[in-house]
Structures are given as structure tokens and as C-alpha cells.
Design a protein around this motif. Sequence first.
Motif, PDB file in Angstrom:
ATOM      1  N   LYS A  42      44.845  26.721  88.501  1.00 13.62           N
ATOM      2  CA  LYS A  42      43.942  25.468  88.748  1.00 13.62           C
ATOM      3  C   LYS A  42      42.639  25.825  88.857  1.00 13.62           C
ATOM      4  CE  LYS A  42      44.646  23.011  92.296  1.00 13.62           C
ATOM      5  NZ  LYS A  42      45.192  22.281  93.613  1.00 13.62           N
ATOM      6  N   ASN A  43      42.210  26.890  89.662  1.00  8.45           N
ATOM      7  CA  ASN A  43      40.964  27.277  89.888  1.00  8.45           C
ATOM      8  C   ASN A  43      40.079  27.965  88.709  1.00  8.45           C
ATOM      9  OD1 ASN A  43      40.830  26.085  92.517  1.00  8.45           O
ATOM     10  ND2 ASN A  43      41.501  27.704  93.483  1.00  8.45           N
ATOM     11  N   ASN A  44      41.015  28.591  87.748  1.00  2.00           N
ATOM     12  CA  ASN A  44      40.561  29.304  86.780  1.00  2.00           C
ATOM     13  C   ASN A  44      39.444  28.848  85.791  1.00  2.00           C
ATOM     14  OD1 ASN A  44      40.652  31.573  85.157  1.00  2.00           O
ATOM     15  ND2 ASN A  44      42.454  31.158  84.042  1.00  2.00           N
ATOM     16  N   THR A  45      39.785  27.396  85.637  1.00  3.15           N
ATOM     17  CA  THR A  45      38.601  26.614  84.864  1.00  3.15           C
ATOM     18  C   THR A  45      37.365  26.426  85.671  1.00  3.15           C
ATOM     19  OG1 THR A  45      40.627  25.475  83.842  1.00  3.15           O
ATOM     20  CG2 THR A  45      38.148  24.655  83.668  1.00  3.15           C
ATOM     21  N   MET A  46      37.474  26.504  86.826  1.00  2.00           N
ATOM     22  CA  MET A  46      36.295  26.315  87.778  1.00  2.00           C
ATOM     23  C   MET A  46      35.517  27.611  87.776  1.00  2.00           C
ATOM     24  SD  MET A  46      35.825  25.571  91.846  1.00  2.00           S
ATOM     25  CE  MET A  46      36.314  26.963  92.266  1.00  2.00           C
ATOM     26  N   ILE A  47      36.234  28.697  87.799  1.00  2.58           N
ATOM     27  CA  ILE A  47      35.496  30.163  87.770  1.00  2.58           C
ATOM     28  C   ILE A  47      34.700  30.249  86.469  1.00  2.58           C
ATOM     29  CG2 ILE A  47      36.095  32.493  87.875  1.00  2.58           C
ATOM     30  CD1 ILE A  47      38.347  31.553  89.718  1.00  2.58           C
ATOM     31  N   ARG A  48      35.494  29.880  85.434  1.00  5.57           N
ATOM     32  CA  ARG A  48      34.781  29.929  84.111  1.00  5.57           C
ATOM     33  C   ARG A  48      33.615  29.211  84.075  1.00  5.57           C
ATOM     34  NH1 ARG A  48      40.089  29.692  80.353  1.00  5.57           N
ATOM     35  NH2 ARG A  48      40.917  31.788  80.550  1.00  5.57           N
ATOM     36  N   ASP A  49      33.546  27.840  84.440  1.00  7.07           N
ATOM     37  CA  ASP A  49      32.324  27.265  84.342  1.00  7.07           C
ATOM     38  C   ASP A  49      31.411  27.575  85.177  1.00  7.07           C
ATOM     39  OD1 ASP A  49      33.967  25.350  82.680  1.00  7.07           O
ATOM     40  OD2 ASP A  49      34.135  23.843  84.501  1.00  7.07           O
ATOM     41  N   LYS A  50      31.596  28.297  86.405  1.00 10.83           N
ATOM     42  CA  LYS A  50      30.532  28.745  87.374  1.00 10.83           C
ATOM     43  C   LYS A  50      29.987  30.098  86.520  1.00 10.83           C
ATOM     44  CE  LYS A  50      30.546  26.012  90.581  1.00 10.83           C
ATOM     45  NZ  LYS A  50      29.621  25.080  90.926  1.00 10.83           N
ATOM     46  N   CYS A  64      29.677  30.605  83.212  1.00  5.59           N
ATOM     47  CA  CYS A  64      28.708  30.184  82.144  1.00  5.59           C
ATOM     48  C   CYS A  64      27.613  29.580  82.863  1.00  5.59           C
ATOM     49  CB  CYS A  64      29.470  29.112  81.586  1.00  5.59           C
ATOM     50  SG  CYS A  64      28.927  28.784  79.796  1.00  5.59           S
ATOM     51  N   GLU A  65      27.638  28.833  83.940  1.00  7.72           N
ATOM     52  CA  GLU A  65      26.346  28.423  84.677  1.00  7.72           C
ATOM     53  C   GLU A  65      25.389  29.866  85.168  1.00  7.72           C
ATOM     54  OE1 GLU A  65      27.120  25.960  87.806  1.00  7.72           O
ATOM     55  OE2 GLU A  65      28.477  24.560  86.710  1.00  7.72           O
ATOM     56  N   ALA A  66      25.932  30.805  85.443  1.00  7.70           N
ATOM     57  CA  ALA A  66      25.322  31.991  85.980  1.00  7.70           C
ATOM     58  C   ALA A  66      24.721  32.595  84.591  1.00  7.70           C
ATOM     59  CB  ALA A  66      26.151  32.632  86.755  1.00  7.70           C
ATOM     60  N   LEU A  67      25.509  32.706  83.698  1.00  9.06           N
ATOM     61  CA  LEU A  67      24.937  33.236  82.440  1.00  9.06           C
ATOM     62  C   LEU A  67      23.620  32.532  81.928  1.00  9.06           C
ATOM     63  CD1 LEU A  67      25.339  35.573  80.363  1.00  9.06           C
ATOM     64  CD2 LEU A  67      26.852  34.186  79.112  1.00  9.06           C
ATOM     65  N   VAL A  68      24.016  31.266  81.855  1.00  5.60           N
ATOM     66  CA  VAL A  68      22.784  30.584  81.539  1.00  5.60           C
ATOM     67  C   VAL A  68      21.448  30.611  82.327  1.00  5.60           C
ATOM     68  CG1 VAL A  68      21.787  27.927  81.388  1.00  5.60           C
ATOM     69  CG2 VAL A  68      24.013  28.594  80.474  1.00  5.60           C
ATOM     70  N   LEU A  69      21.572  30.680  83.523  1.00  3.86           N
ATOM     71  CA  LEU A  69      20.576  31.159  84.469  1.00  3.86           C
ATOM     72  C   LEU A  69      20.011  32.530  84.060  1.00  3.86           C
ATOM     73  CD1 LEU A  69      21.649  29.581  87.814  1.00  3.86           C
ATOM     74  CD2 LEU A  69      20.042  28.635  86.206  1.00  3.86           C
ATOM     75  N   THR A  70      20.571  33.542  83.759  1.00  4.23           N
ATOM     76  CA  THR A  70      20.406  34.740  83.736  1.00  4.23           C
ATOM     77  C   THR A  70      19.728  34.831  82.355  1.00  4.23           C
ATOM     78  OG1 THR A  70      22.291  35.593  84.732  1.00  4.23           O
ATOM     79  CG2 THR A  70      21.173  37.179  83.204  1.00  4.23           C
ATOM     80  N   ALA A  71      20.223  34.180  81.355  1.00  9.35           N
ATOM     81  CA  ALA A  71      19.661  34.374  80.117  1.00  9.35           C
ATOM     82  C   ALA A  71      18.255  33.570  79.979  1.00  9.35           C
ATOM     83  CB  ALA A  71      20.341  33.530  78.877  1.00  9.35           C
ATOM     84  N   ASP A  72      18.045  32.393  80.658  1.00  9.83           N
ATOM     85  CA  ASP A  72      16.836  31.839  80.877  1.00  9.83           C
ATOM     86  C   ASP A  72      15.774  32.748  81.542  1.00  9.83           C
ATOM     87  OD1 ASP A  72      15.491  29.555  80.562  1.00  9.83           O
ATOM     88  OD2 ASP A  72      15.744  28.733  82.363  1.00  9.83           O
ATOM     89  N   ALA A  73      16.154  33.287  82.574  1.00 12.34           N
ATOM     90  CA  ALA A  73      15.106  34.430  83.253  1.00 12.34           C
ATOM     91  C   ALA A  73      14.915  35.553  82.284  1.00 12.34           C
ATOM     92  CB  ALA A  73      15.939  34.885  84.431  1.00 12.34           C
ATOM     93  N   THR A  93      27.516  34.830  75.074  1.00 11.62           N
ATOM     94  CA  THR A  93      28.924  34.048  74.858  1.00 11.62           C
ATOM     95  C   THR A  93      29.336  34.063  76.389  1.00 11.62           C
ATOM     96  OG1 THR A  93      30.109  35.844  74.673  1.00 11.62           O
ATOM     97  CG2 THR A  93      29.551  34.580  72.603  1.00 11.62           C
ATOM     98  N   CYS A  94      29.739  32.483  76.844  1.00 14.05           N
ATOM     99  CA  CYS A  94      30.172  32.372  78.227  1.00 14.05           C
ATOM    100  C   CYS A  94      31.678  33.091  78.456  1.00 14.05           C
ATOM    101  CB  CYS A  94      30.458  30.732  78.382  1.00 14.05           C
ATOM    102  SG  CYS A  94      28.814  29.882  78.501  1.00 14.05           S
ATOM    103  N   PRO A  95      32.082  33.130  79.553  1.00 18.12           N
ATOM    104  CA  PRO A  95      33.593  33.691  79.629  1.00 18.12           C
ATOM    105  C   PRO A  95      34.749  32.879  78.991  1.00 18.12           C
ATOM    106  CG  PRO A  95      32.289  33.566  81.615  1.00 18.12           C
ATOM    107  CD  PRO A  95      31.545  33.066  80.700  1.00 18.12           C
ATOM    108  N   ASP A  96      34.270  31.610  78.677  1.00 14.35           N
ATOM    109  CA  ASP A  96      35.192  30.745  77.991  1.00 14.35           C
ATOM    110  C   ASP A  96      35.197  30.827  76.460  1.00 14.35           C
ATOM    111  OD1 ASP A  96      33.177  29.219  77.366  1.00 14.35           O
ATOM    112  OD2 ASP A  96      33.793  27.434  78.425  1.00 14.35           O
ATOM    113  N   GLY A  97      34.155  31.798  76.016  1.00  9.99           N
ATOM    114  CA  GLY A  97      34.216  32.117  74.556  1.00  9.99           C
ATOM    115  C   GLY A  97      33.332  31.095  73.965  1.00  9.99           C
ATOM    116  N   ALA A 111      28.710  23.177  77.576  1.00  2.89           N
ATOM    117  CA  ALA A 111      29.030  22.013  78.502  1.00  2.89           C
ATOM    118  C   ALA A 111      27.854  21.024  78.906  1.00  2.89           C
ATOM    119  CB  ALA A 111      29.549  22.788  79.739  1.00  2.89           C
ATOM    120  N   ASP A 112      26.643  21.314  78.787  1.00  2.00           N
ATOM    121  CA  ASP A 112      25.493  20.595  79.085  1.00  2.00           C
ATOM    122  C   ASP A 112      25.143  19.627  77.897  1.00  2.00           C
ATOM    123  OD1 ASP A 112      25.068  22.134  81.259  1.00  2.00           O
ATOM    124  OD2 ASP A 112      23.376  23.335  80.639  1.00  2.00           O
ATOM    125  N   GLU A 113      25.762  19.819  76.687  1.00  2.70           N
ATOM    126  CA  GLU A 113      25.620  18.963  75.651  1.00  2.70           C
ATOM    127  C   GLU A 113      26.242  17.590  75.893  1.00  2.70           C
ATOM    128  OE1 GLU A 113      26.407  20.848  72.060  1.00  2.70           O
ATOM    129  OE2 GLU A 113      24.676  22.136  72.222  1.00  2.70           O
TER     130      GLU A 113
END
Length: 105
Positions: A32-40, A42-51, A80-84, A100-102
Motif C-alpha cells: 500500500k505504501n509503495n505508491t507513496m514511496i514512488r511519488d516521494k 519523483c518529487e525529490a528528483l524534480v527538486l534535484t533536477a531543478d537545482a 525518469t521518475c522511479p515509476d518510469g 503528476a503535476d500536470e
Amino acid sequence: MTNEKGFTLIEMLIVLLIISVLLILTIPNITKNNTMIRDKGCEALVLTADAQVQAYFLDNGSYPASLNELVSEGYLKQDTCPDGNSLRYDSASGKVTSPADEPQS
């Protein structure tokens, strides 16, 4: 034969039953928490890529043409995000977003 020590079959079955019950209780929580982990992730990768886009801008005086350029220059390891799903990038503003932001249509 008077001093034999060990576990009986009943004791072993009780231990296996307890382990099975614990697995039955924990596995659904992990999936159940696997989806939440993938979303987090992806959010971390967006922040890293932005930096890293900003770091590229400081080094070169312009935004990169694509995220692939950041990967080839060594600023990012992946785009690419962990969810592909691939990250979205606007080269005019230098803004990185996740799929997911779109807005959903």
C-alpha cells in the motif's frame, strides 16, 4: 535417550503459524505504501533536477536545451521518475515538473 533436547513438531508448527500471521499483516502495508514511496521519489528528483538546471545556468550562462543534456554533461544521473515516467522540462523558463503535476483531462 532419557536426555533428548529439541523442539517437538507442535512447537515448530506454532512458530510457523506466528511467522505466517506476521507476514499476512505486514505485506499489505508494504504494498500500500509503495505508491507513496514512488511519488516521494519523483518529487525529490524534480527538486534535484531543478537545482541542477540552475547549476547548469550558472556554469554556462543559459538553460540547457533538454534534460538529456544535463544527463550527458553529468549534472543528473537520470531524467525518469522511479515509476518510469519522464520528467517534463521547459527550456524557456528552466522549470522542471513531474508528470503528476500536470492537470488530468
